[in-house]
Scaffold this active site. Structure first.
Site, PDB file in Angstrom:
ATOM      1  N   GLY A   1       0.794  -1.218   0.000  1.00 11.54           N
ATOM      2  CA  GLY A   1       0.000   0.000   0.000  1.00 11.54           C
ATOM      3  C   GLY A   1       0.826   1.267   0.000  1.00 11.54           C
ATOM      4  N   CYS A   2       0.188   2.350   0.456  1.00  9.09           N
ATOM      5  CA  CYS A   2       0.773   3.687   0.347  1.00  9.09           C
ATOM      6  C   CYS A   2       2.021   3.871   1.203  1.00  9.09           C
ATOM      7  CB  CYS A   2      -0.265   4.737   0.730  1.00  9.09           C
ATOM      8  SG  CYS A   2      -1.706   4.781  -0.356  1.00  9.09           S
ATOM      9  N   ASN A   3       2.200   3.064   2.218  1.00  9.60           N
ATOM     10  CA  ASN A   3       3.396   3.172   3.064  1.00  9.60           C
ATOM     11  C   ASN A   3       4.614   2.495   2.451  1.00  9.60           C
ATOM     12  OD1 ASN A   3       1.426   0.949   4.167  1.00  9.60           O
ATOM     13  ND2 ASN A   3       3.479   0.139   4.491  1.00  9.60           N
TER      14      ASN A   3
END
Length: 383
Positions: free
Chosen positions: A159-161
């Protein structure tokens, strides 16, 4: 090599080679470049192209603090309407877009530091918007002519991390191989991960994400016994990476996730409406742990490069960390001009900071990403 983890999250800063009794040279960001797909659209244009008239859905799009996003829309049917894409078609779209954007970003990042694809010794590729076996790294090696001896890693589905998770691994490799070029690529074809229905759940997701790729080149200084990497500002090659700190929020493990939608026969991304508040409430402890490991206070950080997760997420982080709107100007600017670019968002902000020319030798910066887990990842750098 051993790594001293007595200061949580500062493994890179404290890596030591016991055989020589020397601190290993810190990895530094030598070059960065970004790429997008071909066409961008305003939020109103997207609503009109998909013939979305529901006032609640339109309000979500038009009050997102996003002006434009780069998107690759589906083909039109015989009646001129945008057609529905099956999951297989979306996976093929992801492969094509991720390779195109990723290849351009990698080449440009290497050009920025006077290197060629033949100089790459390590390649780490991050994506969440599609799945490939073999991974993107193998396809890029073939497409770009990167040497087949190149070590590679694919980080998929985080994901975004994930950009900072990948940066941690890439910096560690660079530090263990001083003088060699390591490339990290975040390439997200968000146009290949969507569902269209009449729910506000999908409206929030569809209003937020855009296509984009960002690549950085990392190289490590040669070992040196005369100083600790944190004590000396980086030279012209870019900021040194001094350490990392992570924080997983187990109670919010389902707050950001992919579900399989049986009716649509597609993967559907879910964002809990409480995500901004959960992230904001946990931001202080991970940032303070990162800084405490280096003996720093928040007031000593000159540059904050936070993931452009959305207006509410940015506001929650800013308020909880006591940051000004100026501190997150690049974060909000990237959100405005590109939307949420998932794992590569923070590197778009980093590129803007470099273009601004505001970073000075000796300045400290914090990189921060947030995503599924729920997870907050941070890194400390120094110019």
């Amino acid at each position: 090599m051993t790594i001293d983890l007595t200061s949580p999250g500062t493994g890179v800063l404290d890596a030591v080679d016991p055989g020589r009794g020397k601190s290993l040279g810190a990895a530094r960001i030598a070059g960065v470049a970004t790429a997008t797909t071909e066409h961008s659209y305003t939020q109103r244009e997207v609503l009109d192209l998909f013939a979305i008239t529901d006032p609640k859905v339109r309000s979500v799009f038009l009050n997102s603090a996003i002006e434009r996003r780069f998107l690759t829309l589906p083909p039109r049917d015989a009646d001129g309407a945008l057609s529905s894409e099956a999951q297989g078609e979306l996976l093929a779209k992801h492969k094509a877009l991720a390779l195109d954007m990723g290849g351009r970003a990698v080449r440009a990042a290497l050009d920025n530091v006077g290197l060629d694809v033949t100089d790459v010794d390590y390649l780490c590729c991050t994506t969440t918007t599609g799945f490939l076996t073999p991974g993107l790294s193998a396809h890029l090696i073939r497409e770009l002519g990167i040497p087949t001896r190149t070590s590679r890693v694919d980080v998929v589905g985080m994901g975004c991390n994930a950009g900072l998770n990948a940066l941690n691994a890439t910096a560690s490799w660079a530090m263990s191989n001083p003088g060699k070029a390591a490339v990290m690529l975040c390439t997200e074809a968000c146009s290949a991960a969507y569902v269209i229905d009449d729910t506000l759940r999908t409206a929030v997701v569809n209003s937020l994400f855009g296509d984009g790729a960002a690549a950085i080149v990392l190289m490590a200084d040669a070992p040196d016994t005369s100083y600790a990497p944190a004590d000396v500002p980086a030279g012209p090659g870019g900021p040194r990476i001094l350490g990392f700190a992570s924080h997983l929020i187990p109670d919010a493990i389902g707050a950001m996730r992919y579900d399989w939608d049986d009716e649509q026969a597609k993967f559907s991304f879910y964002l809990d409406p409480h995500v901004p508040y959960v992230v904001g409430a946990n931001a202080e402890q991970v940032v303070d742990r990162l800084l405490n490991g280096a003996g720093l206070r928040r007031s000593e950080i000159s540059h904050w490069l936070v993931h452009s997760g959305g207006k509410k997420v940015i506001d929650a982080v800013r308020v909880n960390l006591g940051l000004t709107r100026h501190d997150v100007r690049h974060t909000t600017g990237v959100l405005r001009d590109y939307g949420n670019l998932s794992s590569g968002s923070f590197l778009f902000s980093y590129e803007r900071l470099l273009q601004e020319g505001a970073a000075q030798a000796g300045d400290y910066g914090v990189l921060m990403t947030m995503g599924p887990g729920s997870t907050i990842e941070t890194a400390l750098v120094q110019w």
